[in-house]
Each structure stands twice: as C-alpha cells, then as structure tokens.
Design a protein around this motif. Structure first.
Motif, PDB file in Angstrom:
ATOM      1  N   LYS A   2       0.834  -1.207   0.000  1.00 39.00           N
ATOM      2  CA  LYS A   2       0.000   0.000   0.000  1.00 39.00           C
ATOM      3  C   LYS A   2       0.864   1.249   0.000  1.00 39.00           C
ATOM      4  O   LYS A   2       0.593   2.199  -0.728  1.00 39.00           O
ATOM      5  CB  LYS A   2      -0.912   0.030   1.232  1.00 39.00           C
ATOM      6  N   LYS A   5       2.506   1.876  -3.364  1.00 43.39           N
ATOM      7  CA  LYS A   5       1.484   2.307  -4.324  1.00 43.39           C
ATOM      8  C   LYS A   5       1.143   3.786  -4.076  1.00 43.39           C
ATOM      9  O   LYS A   5       1.018   4.566  -5.019  1.00 43.39           O
ATOM     10  CB  LYS A   5       0.234   1.448  -4.198  1.00 43.39           C
ATOM     11  N   VAL A  71      -4.308   6.142  -0.823  1.00 42.96           N
ATOM     12  CA  VAL A  71      -4.280   4.679  -0.952  1.00 42.96           C
ATOM     13  C   VAL A  71      -4.696   4.025   0.356  1.00 42.96           C
ATOM     14  O   VAL A  71      -5.418   3.018   0.353  1.00 42.96           O
ATOM     15  CB  VAL A  71      -2.890   4.190  -1.421  1.00 42.96           C
ATOM     16  N   LYS A  75      -7.884   1.528   0.154  1.00 45.55           N
ATOM     17  CA  LYS A  75      -7.697   0.095   0.416  1.00 45.55           C
ATOM     18  C   LYS A  75      -8.537  -0.412   1.591  1.00 45.55           C
ATOM     19  O   LYS A  75      -8.554  -1.603   1.861  1.00 45.55           O
ATOM     20  CB  LYS A  75      -6.227  -0.203   0.714  1.00 45.55           C
ATOM     21  N   TYR A 138      -4.708   4.955  -9.369  1.00 43.69           N
ATOM     22  CA  TYR A 138      -4.988   3.869  -8.433  1.00 43.69           C
ATOM     23  C   TYR A 138      -5.518   2.645  -9.184  1.00 43.69           C
ATOM     24  O   TYR A 138      -5.030   1.525  -9.010  1.00 43.69           O
ATOM     25  CB  TYR A 138      -5.993   4.328  -7.376  1.00 43.69           C
ATOM     26  N   GLU A 142      -3.795  -0.974  -9.811  1.00 38.77           N
ATOM     27  CA  GLU A 142      -4.527  -2.173  -9.384  1.00 38.77           C
ATOM     28  C   GLU A 142      -4.579  -3.198 -10.519  1.00 38.77           C
ATOM     29  O   GLU A 142      -4.362  -4.379 -10.301  1.00 38.77           O
ATOM     30  CB  GLU A 142      -5.958  -1.804  -8.966  1.00 38.77           C
TER      31      GLU A 142
END
Length: 149
Positions: A2, A5, A71, A75, A138, A142
């Motif tokens: 996470k 990212k 993020v 998440k 994002y 993904e």
C-alpha cells in the motif's frame, strides 16, 4: 505494498500537476507554477534560495503524502471508481482553496494576487485534474498488479 502504491501515485500525480502548471504559466504568463513552488513564507526554509528542482521536490513530497493517505483510505474496502473519485475530491478539497492562503502568505510579489480570477481558475482546474488523477492511477496500478499475479 500500500505504501509503495501511495508513493507512486503521489509522485506521478504531483509530477503531472507540476508540469501542467509550468505549461500553463509558460503559455499564459500567469504565475501559477511559481505559486505552487513558492516556499518563501515558511520559517527557516523560506530564507534559503532554493533551486527550482528543489522546490519541485518539496511539492512532490507533499503530493506523495497525499498519495499515501489516498491509498490508505482506498484500500480500506472495495470502492467503485465513482466512490474513489469522490474520495479523492474530498481528500483534495483543501487544495482548491489553498490558493488564497498561499497567495496571501507569499512574500514575493510575483505570485498571483488574491483576486486574480484567471489564476484562481487555473489553480482550481489544475487541482481538480490532480484529484481525478488519483483514482485513475490507483485503478491503473490495481490492474497492473492483478495482471502480474
């Protein structure tokens, strides 16, 4: 995962916003890029003559923090793209009005003024674009992660 990212999303969205503002300033002469990078009002670091690259790195660091926070929230549960977009717009809402604070605190008189509606329009447009980049990046990351697994 996470965290990384968030770093990448923050880096790319901040880079694109910075380049967009640099381009707008070059084309229109409205100093929105200068305003974005200006740190002259911040105690201690504002007294230093930083290079444009260093000031851009300051901007990028703030964007990376926003990316990490985005993020983290994205998440927490499965969101639709629309919900991710609303999340981003809400998270970035302070940036739309940050123009007025940055403009009023700036020591240099080269930044746009508080009532420069052309600059305000570019600022809000640029930060709305930034807000839309977060969910797009994002979802892109993904998809790439899902494809590589």
């Amino acid at each position: 995962m996470k965290f990384l990212k968030g770093v990448w999303i923050g880096f790319w969205s901040g880079l694109i916003l910075g380049l967009l503002f640099k381009w707008i300033q070059a084309v229109t002469g409205v100093n929105v890029y200068l305003l974005l990078l200006n740190v002259d009002f911040i105690p201690v670091i504002g007294k230093v003559e930083w290079s444009e690259m260093t000031e851009f790195l300051f901007h990028t660091a703030v964007s990376v923090v926003i990316g990490i926070v985005y993020v983290y929230f994205a998440k927490r549960r499965p969101y639709t793209f629309g919900q991710l977009t609303v999340l981003s717009l809400v998270l970035c809402s302070p940036t739309y009005v940050l123009y007025f604070l940055l403009s009023s605190l700036a020591i240099t008189d080269q930044v746009p003024g508080l009532t420069d509606w052309e600059a305000i329009t570019y600022w809000v447009f640029g930060h709305l674009a930034y807000s839309l980049l977060l969910p797009i990046l994002y979802k892109t990351f993904e998809r790439k992660n899902a494809a590589s697994q």
